[in-house]
Each structure stands twice: as C-alpha cells, then as structure tokens.
Write a protein that holds these residues in place. Structure first.
Motif, mmCIF file in Angstrom:
data_model
loop_
_atom_site.group_PDB
_atom_site.id
_atom_site.type_symbol
_atom_site.label_atom_id
_atom_site.label_comp_id
_atom_site.label_asym_id
_atom_site.label_seq_id
_atom_site.Cartn_x
_atom_site.Cartn_y
_atom_site.Cartn_z
ATOM 1 N N GLY A 174 0.790 -1.223 0.000
ATOM 2 C CA GLY A 174 0.000 0.000 0.000
ATOM 3 C C GLY A 174 0.816 1.262 0.000
ATOM 4 N N ASP B 271 -2.153 2.791 2.034
ATOM 5 C CA ASP B 271 -3.550 2.950 1.616
ATOM 6 C C ASP B 271 -3.760 2.803 0.114
ATOM 7 O OD1 ASP B 271 -2.286 5.216 0.721
ATOM 8 O OD2 ASP B 271 -3.657 6.637 1.655
ATOM 9 N N GLU C 258 -4.159 0.468 -2.882
ATOM 10 C CA GLU C 258 -4.477 -0.919 -3.241
ATOM 11 C C GLU C 258 -3.665 -1.426 -4.435
ATOM 12 O OE1 GLU C 258 -6.509 -2.991 -1.740
ATOM 13 O OE2 GLU C 258 -7.737 -1.749 -0.418
ATOM 14 N N THR C 259 -3.108 -0.516 -5.235
ATOM 15 C CA THR C 259 -2.375 -0.925 -6.441
ATOM 16 C C THR C 259 -0.930 -1.300 -6.142
ATOM 17 O OG1 THR C 259 -1.624 1.316 -7.011
ATOM 18 C CG2 THR C 259 -3.818 0.644 -7.785
ATOM 19 N N MET D 156 -4.990 -0.464 4.948
ATOM 20 C CA MET D 156 -5.953 -1.078 4.039
ATOM 21 C C MET D 156 -6.648 -2.255 4.702
ATOM 22 S SD MET D 156 -3.875 -1.108 0.420
ATOM 23 C CE MET D 156 -2.718 -2.339 1.038
ATOM 24 N N SER E 199 -7.985 -4.645 3.215
ATOM 25 C CA SER E 199 -7.627 -5.846 2.459
ATOM 26 C C SER E 199 -6.312 -6.454 2.939
ATOM 27 C CB SER E 199 -7.518 -5.509 0.967
ATOM 28 O OG SER E 199 -6.517 -4.526 0.751
#
Length: 475
Positions: free
Chosen positions: A279, A284, A286-287, A443, A445
């Motif tokens: 992140g 933060d 996501e890519t 994140m 995820s």
C-alpha cells in the motif's frame, strides 16, 4: 523519572484529596451540551466524550482532561472501553447509544475502516500542526488516507537495537588497554634490542646488562577515547554483530551476544522492510503490493542463515523472555520496542538492572542490503457522527501538542511529536528509527497480511525454501 518518595502524612492527605477532586471533576455527569461538573457545580461551556482502550493511558488522559477543562472551560469525559471490536462499539453507540465518543484514540492500522465507516473525518487542522515541523514523515503517513489527514498522531511504537552499554564500555576499555600494552611492549622490546646491540659492542668492557621488559601498567583512559571506541563497536549491520560475537570475550553472565523474538513479525520486519511495500508508505494504495523481489529474497536468505549462528527456537522464544534475559544481563544486543523504556526504568529503580543501556539504529542486513523497521502510530480521531466536531478537533489538536509533555511520565508512551524533552536521552534515539519506519498498512484488504508474513518468517527461520515460501505470500 517519575519515581517519588513519600514525604509524610500531610503530603499523602494532599495527594488523596487531589485525586478525589480530579475523579469527581471528570466523572460527574453533566448536561451533554455543557452542564455542570465537579463538586462545586462549575459551569462548562461544552462537554466531550473521549474513548480509549489502553488502561495505561488512564492517568495521562485524566490529567489532560482536567488541564483542558481548566484552560478552555470544556468538560472532557475519558471512558476506558474494551479493545475488542473497538470500532464496532463506537459505531453502535454512534447510531443507537447515548454515550458515543466525540473523539477517540485508535491505531493507524484501523483508519481506513474508521474513515470509510464515517467514524473519522478529514482533520481540519486549524492550528496547522500536521506538517514536518511538528511530526516525522512516518507519523504523517500514518494519519493520511487517500491524500487527506484523517487523525492526529499521538504516540508510536517501533523497533530498534537495544544494547548493554556497560558491556560495550568494558570491551572498549579492554581493547584500548590491550592496544596500549602491545604498543608499550613493542617499544620496550625495541629498546631492549637496541641496548643489547650496544652491549655486544662493549662486551669487553664489562658484564652485559639484563634485558628486561617492564610489566604493563593500566593507564587512565580519557572518557572521550572510550566513547569513541564504544561508537566504533556498536554494530551497523548483521555482519558487524557476527564479527562482534566471534571477537567478544563474554563475561560469565552473558549467554547470547544477539537474541531477539524471531516469532513476532514486529521484531523481524526490519529484515525486509526496505524492499517490500504494502500500500506504499501511507499503507492505503491498493495498487501497490510488492513482496516477491530479488532483494527481499536476498534478505530472507540472510535471515535464514542467522539461525545457524544464533540457534533461537521460534517455538520457545517470546518478547517477554527476551526482555527478561536482557534485564538479567544475559544478552548484549536485542531488538526491542518503545515499551522497553518503562520496563528499564522500573528495573533500575528497584535495583534489578545494574547496567547502563543504549539505543542504536536497527542493523542493516548487509553492507548492500539496508534495513527498515515498521511502526504503529496511535492517533486521535474525531467521530464523524459527533455533533461537536469543531470542539473535538480543538481537543484532538491540543492532546497531541501541548498535551504530550507529560505523556511518557504518566503512561510510558512516547510522543509522535518532535520537541518533547525526556530525562532519558536514549528515548531520542528511538525517534530516529521512527522517522524512517514504515507505518503498518491501513488497508482493510491487508488486515491478514501481518499474520501471513509472520508465518512466512517462521517457516523460513526453520528451514523452508525461501523463494517458494515468499511466493506463497505474494500470490
């Protein structure tokens, strides 16, 4: 230091009366929009509810509540709650309850969830404090989400190299003395050889003189020289630690030159922290998920090889056992976190730690492979459901600036803000590691990432194939 001696019955009476007044002032209920507080029914212009989940903060937050009330005529009600499902509790109270927090303390790893749930808002930062003049980049990254500041950094936890300064000082003195003895011996031998040659030339004129070399005498070594040598002995890489271990003439009490908790990712992360990214720096994006790469593989290969030298059992070791052994003088170097300072202070005060200690940068993996630790920043967030956001913002800003001067003395926590003075200078060296650390990702995820990475480290430490094991995490 925050250790005090009793000064008689009158001092005790004053203390307990003060505690009673603080308790009544903070806990007496009042009108939610202002109300009365304290035993004298003092009128407050506003009131705020503050939630926190770490009991160690109670004394500090109580003192700050009283200070803020006195200065701004705003009643602050600190409420200690369970850390289990912390944000869920805040959400339930915000929607259905009557005692939802206006402001609360939360670690940066939960900020994405808090913001997207409406439990945190963009920081107004009316005082203009959220910048590099007041906080290191790690703190600012920790409270940032999608380019916006959504909280105020209060205190941090990070890892660093902790060492027994007494042992290092003794080694420095021994080396300086040994070098002086060697130089003196060489000079004496040279003088003896020269005298012997002269004596041979004059052999017919009398008896030959005795060729004697005087015993070495300990000289007084200047403290500046000792300090310089100590700095040279403090390792900057894992290779330096290995060299130190080979050359060190350990005292009888020392059982390990270097020992750390290999079962906990927080103390292992520095091995790969400079070469993996989850992140990006703010945690933060996501890519960004860069885990399996050449440098990370090299670092983990070095990590696995360390087991052959230090032989630490990942099933038996724990951070508490590491701390205990360091306090007992059984280890020279270890990896510790900011909670260690209060433990050391308590041990020193009780006479259970008769040593000096020092804090240094985390060792690089090698001359080519650099280290980078991780950090957790505990922040002050304003509840998006609060009807008093403006006042809550003011209090949050106060808490992380003016309010942190006695944070350590009352809680053992280390402030994220620059410029806080500590009686123990080594605390300042921990800030240097915090400055370059990477915050834990926020994140949602990535919430299971740390557990998975810890498993990867354990497998590799115990002999699993480095490439295959790391690739499992990257998939």
């Amino acid at each position: 230091m925050r250790w005090y001696k009793e000064k008689g019955l009158s001092a005790l009476l004053v203390f307990f009366m003060s505690v009673l007044l603080v308790f009544l002032s903070v806990t007496r209920p009042g009108n939610d929009e202002g109300g009365y507080g304290g035993i004298f029914g003092k009128r407050y212009d506003e009131s705020l509810v503050l939630w926190y989940a770490d009991e160690a903060l109670t004394g500090y937050l109580t003192s700050q509540a009283v200070a803020y009330q006195e200065k701004y005529k705003v009643k602050i009600e600190p409420v200690l709650v369970s850390g289990l499902e912390y944000l869920e509790q805040i959400n339930r109270e915000s929607v259905d309850g009557a005692k939802a927090p206006d402001v609360y303390i939360v670690n940066n790893g939960n900020l994405e969830k808090a913001y997207l749930s409406g439990l945190a808002v963009k920081a107004a930062d009316a005082e203009g404090i959220l910048n590099s003049d007041h906080f290191p980049k790690a703190a600012l990254d920790a409270v940032s989400f999608q380019g916006e500041n959504v909280a105020y950094p209060l205190y941090y936890e990070t890892a660093f190299l902790l060492f027994n300064k007494t042992y290092i000082r003794e080694m420095a003195r021994d080396r300086i003395q040994a070098e002086a003895d060697a130089a003196e011996g060489e000079a004496a031998q040279a003088a003896a050889d020269a005298a012997g040659d002269a004596a041979l030339m004059e052999a017919d004129e009398g008896d030959m003189p005795d060729n004697t070399v005087s015993d070495s005498v300990d000289r007084e070594i200047p403290e500046e020289e000792v300090t310089q040598r100590m700095n040279e002995l403090i390792p900057s890489s894992l290779d330096d630690i290995l060299t130190f271990a080979v050359e060190y003439n350990a005292p009888e009490n020392v059982e390990a030159v270097f020992k750390w908790d290999v079962s906990d990712i927080f103390y292992n992360y520095f091995m790969v922290g400079n070469y993996i990214s989850i992140g990006s720096d703010a945690g933060d994006d996501e890519t960004v998920m860069d885990i399996y790469n050449e440098n990370a593989l090299k670092c983990l290969t070095v990590y696995q090889e360390l087991n052959q030298f230090f032989s630490i059992d990942s099933k038996e070791v724990s951070y508490q056992s590491i701390v205990d052994e360091f306090l007992e003088g059984k280890t020279v170097f270890t990896i510790a976190t900011t909670d260690i300072f209060e433990k050391l202070a308590m041990a020193e005060a009780s006479g259970n730690f008769p040593y000096e200690y020092g804090v240094a940068a985390l060792p690089d993996v090698s001359a080519e492979l650099k280290s980078r630790g991780c950090s957790v920043t505990n922040c002050v967030a304003v509840n998006g459901y609060s009807q008093k956001k403006e006042e809550a913002e003011k209090f949050a800003s106060y808490l992380v600036t003016d309010g942190v001067e006695n944070l350590y003395s009352l809680s053992g926590k280390i402030a994220s803000r620059y410029g806080v003075a500590y009686q123990e200078p080594e605390i300042g060296n921990a800030m240097l590691e915090y400055e370059k650390s990477v915050p834990v990702p926020k994140m949602m995820s990535a919430q299971n990432f740390w557990v998975k990475l810890e498993i990867v480290f354990t497998k590799i430490w115990n002999g699993s194939d480095v490439s295959e094991t790391l690739q499992e995490l990257a998939l």
